[in-house]
Design an enzyme around this catalytic site. Structure first.
Site: not given
Ligand code: CTP
Length: 394
Positions: A209, A278, A288, A322, A336, A340
């Protein structure tokens, strides 16, 4: 922001690096500080005082002007008003004088007469720097609370190679900001994650990303300034590694999880600013992938949710997440926060990716919502830490 409206006496002493103090003046000015240059006689041999006057917008004090009584009164005024004195470049001579109570010119008189923090950025020949007398003088100044930025290793103007180069200007500014920051995070062990993770499809392609790491790095630097011991676990980023912290670089979400969970038990505060992937490809090709088929399907599987794991294993840590949201920002961020087991969540939107500014909303576990205006990420970092500090104390 820390330097805004601060009165800074910039002592410039006689070395070839004196020209670099011009850029320091410009950048301090850009940060909103009032810079009052004070040059020694030998510094004025290297650079014309007029250059400093033009860049600072203030009169430059040198020994040359000291014959006038009025001028000497004004020097004392400035010394009293100074929030910090930065000596850059600092020669072995000025360090020696300050360390031994010698005040035989304007700059050393101001250093001795002022109670504000002092920051020396030495620049000299490596043999001079390594001279035990110079080292003793530096230790002596450190013992009484004077700060130092650098010097660094590298090619020296005298043709030598070694330690003695003036620290990079950004490092001198960082150090000045640190001198002026409250030390309200002293004793805290802060774990920060930053940047994106990369999940390999094959050796030349990955899922990731646009996160730059700017937010997390700003938080790590701010926590360090405020006296915390900081561990920064960073995904791939082009940013300069902050100094004075433990830095762990990782690539994948799994590596980030390993590093973060290793440091988690001993942390008192965790701030997960990283944009963790995720999903990762179920299998990553060793070679490759060639474009033979018209379609290619990559099967993805979930990565570990690091923050969820931390929430589950929480033992008194203050947890900050975040939330990157495009819709229903507050409601989704709240979900969240609860799921969490966080103390605080900072909701932001993808427009902030890779920018120096962002607009965030901070939500705490008791339901408080603070919507910040668009701010520089350095400033957002300070605001988040202000709330963290209140949360830890209260
Ligand atoms: N986070 C994490 N591990 C992951 C995904 C996210 O620790 N595999 C943490 C991020 O660093 C952030 C928080 O969880 O502090 C929320 O991340 P975000 O991407 O906004 O949400 P997700 O929990 O991944 O949910 P979604 O993608 O469904 O919005």
């Amino acid at each position: 922001m820390i330097l805004k409206d601060k009165n800074i006496i910039l002592g410039v002493t006689g070395g070839i690096a004196a020209y670099k103090a011009l850029e320091l003046t410009r950048l301090l000015n850009k940060k909103g500080a009032n810079v009052y240059p004070v040059m020694t006689k030998s510094a004025a041999e290297f650079i014309a005082p007029l250059s400093f006057q033009t860049l600072s917008g203030n009169p430059v004090f040198t020994e040359l002007f000291d014959a006038s009584r009025d001028a000497s009164i004004r020097h004392i005024d400035i010394a009293e008003k100074a929030d910090i004195i930065i000596i850059a470049p600092a020669t072995a001579n000025v360090i020696g004088k300050a360390a031994n109570g010698i005040a035989d010119d304007l700059l050393t008189t101001i250093i001795m007469a002022s109670k504000c923090p002092k920051l020396f950025a030495p620049a000299m020949n490596v043999n001079m720097y390594e001279n035990p007398i110079v080292q003793k003088n530096i230790s002596r100044l450190k013992r009484v609370g004077y700060s130092f930025a650098g010097p660094c290793e590298g090619e020296l103007a005298c043709g030598y190679e070694g330690k003695g180069r003036l620290a990079p200007i950004e490092d001198i500014i960082d150090a000045a900001e640190e001198c002026l920051s409250p030390k309200d995070m002293k004793g805290q062990k802060v774990l920060v994650t930053a940047g994106p993770t990369r999940e390999a499809i094959d050796p030349v392609r990955f899922i990731s990303n646009p996160s730059s790491g700017k937010m997390g790095y700003a938080i790590a630097r701010a926590a360090k300034r405020r006296g915390a011991e900081v561990v920064l676990v960073s995904g791939h980023s082009y940013l300069k590694q902050p100094t004075g912290i433990t830095f762990v670089d990782v690539i994948t979400a799994d590596e980030m999880a390993d590093a973060a969970m290793r440091h988690y038990p001993q942390s008192t505060v965790v701030i997960m600013a990283a944009a963790v992937s995720d999903y990762k490809p179920k299998t990553s090709y060793r070679k490759k992938v060639k474009k033979e088929e018209t379609k290619l399907t990559v099967e993805l599987e979930r990565t570990q949710d690091i923050l969820q794991e931390m929430g589950n294993k929480k033992r008194g840590q203050f947890l900050v997440g975040f939330a990157l949201e495009t819709d229903d920002v507050i409601a989704n961020a709240r979900k969240k926060l609860e799921a969490k087991r966080l103390d605080l969540i900072v909701a932001n939107n993808p427009k902030g990716f890779d920018k120096d500014v962002n607009q965030v909303t901070i939500i705490d576990k008791s339901g408080g919502v603070i919507e910040l205006p668009q701010l520089q990420k350095d400033e957002i970092a300070e605001r988040v830490l202000d709330i963290v500090v209140k949360g830890i104390e209260g």
